[in-house]
Design a protein around this motif. Structure first.
Motif, mmCIF file in Angstrom:
data_model
loop_
_atom_site.group_PDB
_atom_site.id
_atom_site.type_symbol
_atom_site.label_atom_id
_atom_site.label_comp_id
_atom_site.label_asym_id
_atom_site.label_seq_id
_atom_site.Cartn_x
_atom_site.Cartn_y
_atom_site.Cartn_z
ATOM 1 N N MET A 1 40.038 2.658 18.104
ATOM 2 C CA MET A 1 40.926 3.603 19.323
ATOM 3 C C MET A 1 40.496 3.906 19.797
ATOM 4 N N HIS A 2 38.900 5.079 19.408
ATOM 5 C CA HIS A 2 38.187 5.491 20.798
ATOM 6 C C HIS A 2 37.011 4.301 19.918
ATOM 7 N N GLY A 3 35.783 4.858 20.865
ATOM 8 C CA GLY A 3 34.175 4.250 21.176
ATOM 9 C C GLY A 3 34.159 4.670 19.013
ATOM 10 N N PRO A 4 33.415 4.192 18.693
ATOM 11 C CA PRO A 4 32.409 3.841 17.173
ATOM 12 C C PRO A 4 31.927 5.747 16.983
ATOM 13 N N GLY A 5 31.559 6.447 17.781
ATOM 14 C CA GLY A 5 30.841 7.647 18.233
ATOM 15 C C GLY A 5 32.054 8.904 18.053
ATOM 16 N N ASP A 6 32.823 8.443 19.424
ATOM 17 C CA ASP A 6 34.158 9.189 19.138
ATOM 18 C C ASP A 6 34.967 9.783 17.303
ATOM 19 N N VAL A 7 35.438 8.399 17.625
ATOM 20 C CA VAL A 7 36.131 8.476 16.548
ATOM 21 C C VAL A 7 35.401 9.044 14.834
ATOM 22 N N ARG A 8 33.528 8.623 14.734
ATOM 23 C CA ARG A 8 33.137 9.774 13.834
ATOM 24 C C ARG A 8 32.864 11.409 13.933
ATOM 25 N N PRO A 117 37.705 2.463 24.002
ATOM 26 C CA PRO A 117 36.484 2.265 24.812
ATOM 27 C C PRO A 117 36.828 1.148 25.869
ATOM 28 N N ASP A 118 38.179 0.605 25.479
ATOM 29 C CA ASP A 118 38.920 -0.270 26.451
ATOM 30 C C ASP A 118 40.553 -0.239 26.908
ATOM 31 N N THR A 163 35.708 8.268 29.971
ATOM 32 C CA THR A 163 35.906 7.787 30.904
ATOM 33 C C THR A 163 37.345 8.344 31.344
ATOM 34 N N PHE A 164 36.821 8.845 32.513
ATOM 35 C CA PHE A 164 37.884 10.008 32.711
ATOM 36 C C PHE A 164 38.365 9.680 34.187
ATOM 37 N N TRP A 165 39.669 9.444 35.219
ATOM 38 C CA TRP A 165 40.377 8.841 36.146
ATOM 39 C C TRP A 165 40.977 9.829 36.944
ATOM 40 N N GLY A 166 41.329 9.585 38.277
ATOM 41 C CA GLY A 166 41.900 11.054 38.316
ATOM 42 C C GLY A 166 43.489 9.864 38.549
#
Length: 200
Positions: A1-8, A117-118, A163-166
């Motif tokens: 669900m998160h990017g691989p680095g974020d999950v770690r 990530p997606d 990835t931040f959006w408004g």
């Protein structure tokens, strides 16, 4: 669900996460859930980690029944802490949810969509699992605000691939996923709701 680095990262900090995470304000979440055109009896806490959103909505004001809430996240250690607090927890990918079609009344994503990530796949999956009249409630941070820019810089420094959006960009993405979007509030933290159309 998160990017691989974020999950770690979340696996590493899971034990201390709730101690240092900002307190969860349930009011915006409840305002979003109130937009549903159906009783909210089942809630999916998407990328919910230790279940902060699930716990925040576990004691609704003025309702007869607490919704059944399930946390889905990629971090096994975060989910262990959610389960330890009595929340049903399932390991899974936001882009391929282990949930059948039209299985839930609401999906809540609290402070987490920017990690995925997606994001388009996650929103499409949220739309898929919602029942007609159900809602997706997104609580995020606006990178266009002063505090938002500081948060983006802090997450980059930690090594997140966020990835931040408004609010308007998230509303457009919710619309692309086939849900009817509404921006409920704006500011550093904001809320976007997507409602699933009633089937005819």
């Amino acid at each position: 669900m998160h990017g691989p680095g974020d999950v770690r990262f979340f696996d590493r900090v899971a034990r201390l996460y709730d101690r240092f995470a900002p307190p969860t304000d349930p009011e915006p979440i409840w305002a979003g859930l109130a937009r549903a055109d159906r009783p909210v009896e089942r809630v999916l806490d998407l990328a919910g980690g230790t279940g902060r959103a699930a716990r925040a909505i576990a004691a609704p004001v003025g309702t007869a029944r607490t919704p059944e809430t399930v946390v889905v996240d990629a971090s096994r250690r975060m989910l262990t802490h959610a389960a330890d607090r009595g929340t049903t927890a399932v390991q899974g990918d936001a882009g391929r949810l282990p949930v059948r079609d039209a299985a839930t009344d609401a999906v809540v994503v609290l402070d987490a969509l920017h990690h995925l990530p997606d994001q388009a796949a996650a929103l499409a999956e949220a739309a898929r699992v919602l029942r007609p009249g159900g809602v997706l409630v997104i609580r995020e941070y606006d990178p266009g605000t002063l505090r938002g820019r500081a948060l983006v810089a802090a997450e980059r420094a930690v090594g997140f691939d966020s990835t931040f959006w408004g609010p308007d960009a998230w509303a457009a993405a919710v619309d692309d996923a086939g849900l009817v979007p509404t921006v409920l509030d704006r500011g550093f933290a904001f809320t976007v709701v997507g409602k699933k159309r009633e089937s005819h």
